[in-house]
Write an enzyme that holds these catalytic residues in place. Sequence first.
Site, PDB file in Angstrom:
ATOM      1  CG  ASN A  15     104.522  69.777  72.163  1.00 16.15           C
ATOM      2  OD1 ASN A  15     105.252  70.764  72.285  1.00 16.15           O
ATOM      3  ND2 ASN A  15     103.208  69.826  72.331  1.00 16.15           N
ATOM      4  CD1 TRP A  16     110.870  68.217  73.985  1.00 18.26           C
ATOM      5  CD2 TRP A  16     112.457  69.788  74.114  1.00 18.26           C
ATOM      6  NE1 TRP A  16     112.063  67.626  73.676  1.00 18.26           N
ATOM      7  CE2 TRP A  16     113.049  68.568  73.739  1.00 18.26           C
ATOM      8  CE3 TRP A  16     113.268  70.924  74.239  1.00 18.26           C
ATOM      9  CZ2 TRP A  16     114.421  68.446  73.504  1.00 18.26           C
ATOM     10  CZ3 TRP A  16     114.628  70.811  74.010  1.00 18.26           C
ATOM     11  CH2 TRP A  16     115.195  69.576  73.651  1.00 18.26           C
ATOM     12  CE  LYS A  17     102.384  69.369  76.046  1.00 16.96           C
ATOM     13  NZ  LYS A  17     101.085  69.083  76.612  1.00 16.96           N
ATOM     14  CG  HIS A 100      99.333  71.189  70.991  1.00 17.39           C
ATOM     15  ND1 HIS A 100      98.744  71.437  72.214  1.00 17.39           N
ATOM     16  CD2 HIS A 100      99.982  70.004  71.114  1.00 17.39           C
ATOM     17  CE1 HIS A 100      99.018  70.438  73.033  1.00 17.39           C
ATOM     18  NE2 HIS A 100      99.765  69.558  72.397  1.00 17.39           N
ATOM     19  CD  GLU A 102      99.173  72.096  75.817  1.00 19.51           C
ATOM     20  OE1 GLU A 102     100.267  72.551  75.442  1.00 19.51           O
ATOM     21  OE2 GLU A 102      99.074  70.996  76.399  1.00 19.51           O
ATOM     22  CD  GLU A 172      98.601  65.692  70.604  1.00 19.05           C
ATOM     23  OE1 GLU A 172      99.567  65.038  71.002  1.00 19.05           O
ATOM     24  OE2 GLU A 172      98.461  66.906  70.816  1.00 19.05           O
ATOM     25  N   GLY A 178      98.322  65.220  78.865  1.00 16.96           N
ATOM     26  CA  GLY A 178      98.847  65.659  80.158  1.00 16.96           C
ATOM     27  C   GLY A 178      98.067  65.140  81.353  1.00 16.96           C
ATOM     28  CB  SER A 218      98.708  60.161  78.706  1.00 20.36           C
ATOM     29  OG  SER A 218      98.237  61.341  79.359  1.00 20.36           O
ATOM     30  N   GLY A 239     104.234  64.524  74.699  1.00 16.83           N
ATOM     31  CA  GLY A 239     104.457  65.742  75.469  1.00 16.83           C
ATOM     32  C   GLY A 239     105.368  65.470  76.655  1.00 16.83           C
ATOM     33  N   GLY A 240     104.768  65.270  77.814  1.00 20.85           N
ATOM     34  CA  GLY A 240     105.531  65.132  79.068  1.00 20.85           C
ATOM     35  C   GLY A 240     106.697  64.160  78.984  1.00 20.85           C
TER      36      GLY A 240
HETATM   37  C1  PEP Z   1     100.952  66.879  73.667  1.00 25.80           C
HETATM   38  O1  PEP Z   1     101.024  67.931  74.260  1.00 25.80           O
HETATM   39  O2  PEP Z   1     100.982  66.865  72.426  1.00 25.80           O
HETATM   40  C2  PEP Z   1     100.844  65.648  74.443  1.00 25.80           C
HETATM   41  C3  PEP Z   1     100.485  64.556  73.842  1.00 25.80           C
HETATM   42  O3  PEP Z   1     101.117  65.740  75.788  1.00 25.80           O
HETATM   43  P1  PEP Z   1     101.279  64.497  76.821  1.00 25.80           P
HETATM   44  O4  PEP Z   1     102.103  63.449  76.145  1.00 25.80           O
HETATM   45  O5  PEP Z   1     101.992  65.105  78.005  1.00 25.80           O
HETATM   46  O6  PEP Z   1      99.913  64.028  77.141  1.00 25.80           O
END
Ligand code: PEP
Length: 261
Positions: A15-17, A100, A102, A172, A178, A218, A239-240
């Site tokens: 997920n590049w956001k 998600h 967010e 999640e 994050g 994470s 994500g990141g």
């Molecule tokens: C996400 O946004 O779905 C996620 C898991 O982010 P991160 O890996 O950065 O915690």
Amino acid sequence: MSGMVGARRPIVAGNWKMNYGPTEAHDFLARILPDLEAIAGVDRVVCPPSISIAAAHALTSASGVMLGAQNMYDAEKGAFTGEISPLMLRGLCDYVILGHSERRALFGETDELVNRKALSAFAHGLRPIVCVGERLEDRDANLTERVITAQVRGSLANLPADRLNELVVAYEPIWAIGTGRAATTQDARDVIAIIRALLDELYGEAATAGVRVQYGGSVTAANAAELAAGPLIDGALVGGASLTADFVTITRAFAEAKQAR
Ligand code: PEP
């Protein structure tokens, strides 16, 4: 049996956001695609921002790497300024991330809306990756099971039981997204077991055996192998770390764990 180890093909999605416009998306994908393509036994999905999906598709269409959108609206077309329709995604994307945390926290998405979107995804041949997860306050107050239960019942109601192998659920925990603080593998498995039991209750074990439940929060190149190793975790939503070549390392960890089973 729905909890059976190794029966499901793992799925690792990035997920590049709100990162990487069309040019950057193209450049980054061109860099990681050969390595990602070489990994067998795992579904590999990249989810760019919607404006970059076409640029990504130009590279991935001839590869085994699939695309996902990060969101969509449930309607096909109309006066919905700023929204993206399932018809626009079809042909470019195989998957769509829905609900998600967010989207839920910053843009007011409810279980009811996420459910409408999931039904629309099924109706339009897109595979939904539906996210659920508790806040830190919920966990600290021992409310994790209650919160997850409400989200699963609300977001995943009335889906076509004969097509549940197209469904992916991403567990999640919000406090892990994050933050650099991933859930322990055991915590992730415990909640995923709850999610699987709820799905069994809603749809019956025979129908849910092919549903894949990912962990997200994470996930890094350092912790992926441990998360991938045991039962129940059918992949990761990243994500990141999906913005760097670490995504390849993470995907490889799930492929290797699958082989070891
Ligand atoms: C996400 O946004 O779905 C996620 C898991 O982010 P991160 O890996 O950065 O915690």
